[in-house]
Design an enzyme around this catalytic site. Structure first.
Site, PDB file in Angstrom:
ATOM      1  N   LYS A  22     -24.779 -47.965  14.507  1.00 15.81           N
ATOM      2  CA  LYS A  22     -25.841 -47.274  15.273  1.00 15.81           C
ATOM      3  C   LYS A  22     -25.585 -45.764  15.277  1.00 15.81           C
ATOM      4  CE  LYS A  22     -25.663 -46.909  19.942  1.00 15.81           C
ATOM      5  NZ  LYS A  22     -25.851 -45.527  20.375  1.00 15.81           N
ATOM      6  N   ASN A  23     -24.332 -45.392  15.570  1.00 19.83           N
ATOM      7  CA  ASN A  23     -24.054 -43.958  15.730  1.00 19.83           C
ATOM      8  C   ASN A  23     -24.068 -43.183  14.418  1.00 19.83           C
ATOM      9  OD1 ASN A  23     -23.928 -44.417  18.422  1.00 19.83           O
ATOM     10  ND2 ASN A  23     -21.731 -44.046  18.653  1.00 19.83           N
ATOM     11  N   ARG A  92     -31.039 -40.658  24.499  1.00 18.17           N
ATOM     12  CA  ARG A  92     -30.426 -39.360  24.708  1.00 18.17           C
ATOM     13  C   ARG A  92     -30.002 -38.695  23.398  1.00 18.17           C
ATOM     14  NH1 ARG A  92     -26.310 -36.350  24.388  1.00 18.17           N
ATOM     15  NH2 ARG A  92     -26.148 -34.627  25.865  1.00 18.17           N
ATOM     16  N   CYS A 116     -28.450 -39.662  32.171  1.00 19.56           N
ATOM     17  CA  CYS A 116     -27.968 -40.745  31.327  1.00 19.56           C
ATOM     18  C   CYS A 116     -26.978 -41.584  32.098  1.00 19.56           C
ATOM     19  CB  CYS A 116     -27.308 -40.133  30.100  1.00 19.56           C
ATOM     20  SG  CYS A 116     -26.511 -41.339  29.091  1.00 19.56           S
ATOM     21  N   ARG A 121     -23.995 -35.492  30.789  1.00 24.86           N
ATOM     22  CA  ARG A 121     -23.883 -35.215  29.347  1.00 24.86           C
ATOM     23  C   ARG A 121     -24.600 -33.924  28.952  1.00 24.86           C
ATOM     24  NH1 ARG A 121     -24.438 -41.049  26.396  1.00 24.86           N
ATOM     25  NH2 ARG A 121     -23.365 -40.066  24.681  1.00 24.86           N
ATOM     26  N   PRO A 122     -24.026 -32.794  29.297  1.00 30.67           N
ATOM     27  CA  PRO A 122     -24.668 -31.512  29.004  1.00 30.67           C
ATOM     28  C   PRO A 122     -24.762 -31.218  27.502  1.00 30.67           C
ATOM     29  CG  PRO A 122     -22.449 -31.168  29.856  1.00 30.67           C
ATOM     30  CD  PRO A 122     -22.714 -32.644  29.927  1.00 30.67           C
ATOM     31  N   ILE A 123     -25.572 -30.212  27.157  1.00 32.80           N
ATOM     32  CA  ILE A 123     -25.710 -29.852  25.735  1.00 32.80           C
ATOM     33  C   ILE A 123     -25.380 -28.372  25.512  1.00 32.80           C
ATOM     34  CG2 ILE A 123     -27.345 -31.680  25.100  1.00 32.80           C
ATOM     35  CD1 ILE A 123     -29.563 -29.470  25.368  1.00 32.80           C
ATOM     36  N   ASP A 124     -24.580 -27.823  26.439  1.00 29.77           N
ATOM     37  CA  ASP A 124     -24.244 -26.396  26.336  1.00 29.77           C
ATOM     38  C   ASP A 124     -23.587 -26.027  25.002  1.00 29.77           C
ATOM     39  OD1 ASP A 124     -22.284 -28.118  27.664  1.00 29.77           O
ATOM     40  OD2 ASP A 124     -20.992 -26.362  27.697  1.00 29.77           O
ATOM     41  N   ASP A 308     -15.981 -45.688  23.480  1.00 29.27           N
ATOM     42  CA  ASP A 308     -16.994 -46.742  23.390  1.00 29.27           C
ATOM     43  C   ASP A 308     -16.382 -48.145  23.393  1.00 29.27           C
ATOM     44  OD1 ASP A 308     -18.983 -44.882  23.354  1.00 29.27           O
ATOM     45  OD2 ASP A 308     -19.389 -44.986  21.210  1.00 29.27           O
ATOM     46  N   ILE A 330     -13.110 -38.999  28.110  1.00 29.40           N
ATOM     47  CA  ILE A 330     -14.261 -38.417  27.420  1.00 29.40           C
ATOM     48  C   ILE A 330     -15.462 -38.263  28.365  1.00 29.40           C
ATOM     49  CG2 ILE A 330     -15.811 -38.602  25.411  1.00 29.40           C
ATOM     50  CD1 ILE A 330     -12.878 -38.342  24.575  1.00 29.40           C
ATOM     51  N   ARG A 400     -29.778 -51.858  22.848  1.00 27.77           N
ATOM     52  CA  ARG A 400     -29.754 -50.535  22.215  1.00 27.77           C
ATOM     53  C   ARG A 400     -28.697 -50.477  21.111  1.00 27.77           C
ATOM     54  NH1 ARG A 400     -27.787 -46.744  25.890  1.00 27.77           N
ATOM     55  NH2 ARG A 400     -27.644 -45.578  23.972  1.00 27.77           N
TER      56      ARG A 400
END
Ligand code: UD1
Length: 419
Positions: A22-23, A92, A116, A121-124, A308, A330, A400
């Site tokens: 998936k990833n 996400r 989420c 889960r920031p995207i900075d 995971d 993480i 998912r």
């Protein structure tokens, strides 16, 4: 709302072929935007997240079809550079389309990814890295509007504060068609990054160093299409191995990616089950009660123990002999499955990033709700080795990431049904 009904206590035995990752599929599907042609992706798993990615591709003008685990993505025409909030919210990881759209069109508008299950889960890091590549980025009413003023991003030296998988992928996707050289220091080293780079290289990209901390990319004006096979899913592999180990089972996992799974396998082996690997097969046999793991299980960026796989191994260790200790490094909110495991009889104490799991002789069936993808899979594992019947609701989380998990469990002799 569908649910799983599971009658536990059966010994699991059989052979399973591992699904495609998936990833890997998600960034590779996004990367197909850069090809201006028709890409064929084999071993693309049948998952709701993969369908969400194909809806995004279709919404910007691609033609994406999917059958028998093969996705065909035609990206010759792109007629939109914005992705609706509704589509962004479905998954996400759709943030990965930001780098790909910038690489293809030099502009894009996406929405701020919603909350989420694993915390904010920031995207900075994504934003600051893309800004370094000359992208102008502003936020307006929940949208992130990105534009390369010269129509094309500029190569840059990017030093990531943390080896974020998503940020590394976004920079790679933007850099392969940028002007000049991009160097990513402290890049994520996950196998799925290597798979993405393998795909991009098949499309003509110039990338070196993936799988190491420094990735160097020389931008090309255009990439071409290709046919590519997605790598096996190491996390689904970790899940089925944990499941068989917990259920005193015997499993032959085929289509496995053994070197990529080594950080997980070396820990699982310490539970006392026998594991043999050869070619692309993993054989596991677990005759008696598992032993607890003596050393603290610390989740770390690859090649450390994967975050995971934390929940699924925890479910297996909930009925092991002795105490195991997890340290989640993480994500902040990655112990949400523990309440459900406790409801099923597990003895788990969580204190900040540490979870202490005292193995119980037996777990028992219970009604629980899946909290997130891997947490939901952990509940399936616990239910399969518990005494009695369990009911797991909100299984949309599990769908998912696992291609027909109930079929796989049934194939191994487990008693599970969807209703
Ligand atoms: C990817 C995987 C996910 C896996 C994770 C870590 C996909 C689709 N998802 O998620 O399954 O659990 O890698 O192996 O491939 N962070 C920031 N700022 C940023 C980016 C990240 O603070 O700009 C933080 C996150 O909140 C998190 C940590 O960094 O605490 C790791 O995140 P990251 O490696 O980016 O994970 P994802 O790419 O979201």
């Amino acid at each position: 709302m569908q649910r799983f009904i599971i009658n536990g206590g059966r010994r699991l035995r059989g052979e399973l072929a591992l699904q495609g990752s998936k990833n890997s599929s998600l960034p590779i599907m996004a990367a197909s935007l850069l090809c201006c042609g028709e890409c064929t992706l084999h071993s693309c798993p049948n998952l709701t997240d993969v369908y969400a990615a194909s809806r995004i591709l279709n919404c910007v003008g691609c033609k994406c079809t999917f059958s028998d685990n093969t996705a065909v993505i035609n990206s010759v025409v792109i007629d939109k550079t914005s992705i609706s909030e509704e589509l962004m919210r479905e998954m996400r990881s759709s943030i990965i389309f930001m780098g790909a759209m910038l690489g293809r069109a030099g502009e894009c508008t996406v929405s701020v990814p919603g909350g989420c299950e694993l915390g904010p889960r920031p995207i900075d890091m994504h934003i600051s890295a893309l800004r370094k590549m000359g992208i102008e980025i502003r936020e307006s009413g929940g949208s992130i509007i990105c534009k390369a003023p010269a129509g094309r991003a500029k190569g840059a030296k990017i030093n990531l504060a943390f080896p974020s998988v998503g940020a590394t992928e976004n920079v790679i996707l933007c850099a392969v068609t940028a002007e000049g050289e991009t160097v990513i220091n402290n890049a994520a080293r996950e196998p799925e990054i290597c798979d993405l780079c393998g795909f991009l290289r098949s499309c003509g990209a110039d990338i070196a160093g993936e799988g190491e901390s420094r990735v160097i990319i020389h931008g090309k004006h255009q990439l071409h299409s290709c046919e590519y096979t997605i790598m096996p899913d190491r996390i689904a592999g970790a899940t089925y191995l944990s499941m068989a180990a917990a259920a005193k089972g015997e499993l032959i996992l085929t289509n496995a990616c053994i070197p990529e799974m080594e950080p997980f396998l070396s820990v699982l082996e310490q539970t006392g089950c026998s594991i043999y690997t050869s070619d692309k097969k993993i054989y596991l046999r677990s005759g008696s009660r598992l032993s607890a793991i003596k050393d603290r299980i610390r989740t770390m960026p690859h090649p450390g123990f994967p975050t995971d796989a934390q929940a699924v191994l925890m479910a297996a260790l909930a009925a092991a002999d002795g105490t195991s200790v997890f340290e989640e490094n993480i994500f902040d909110c990655r112990y949400r499955h523990t309440d459900a495991l406790v409801k099923m009889g597990a003895d788990i104490q969580v204190l900040g990033k540490v979870a202490v799991v005292k193995g119980r002789e037996k777990l028992h069936g219970a009604k629980v709700e899946a909290t997130d993808l891997r947490g939901g899979a952990a509940m399936v594992i616990a239910a399969l080795c518990a005494e009695g019947t369990s009911e797991i609701t909100k299984i949309c989380h599990i769908d998912r990431g696992y291609e027909n998990i109930e079929e796989a469990v049934r194939l191994l002799g487990g008693d599970i049904r969807r209703s």
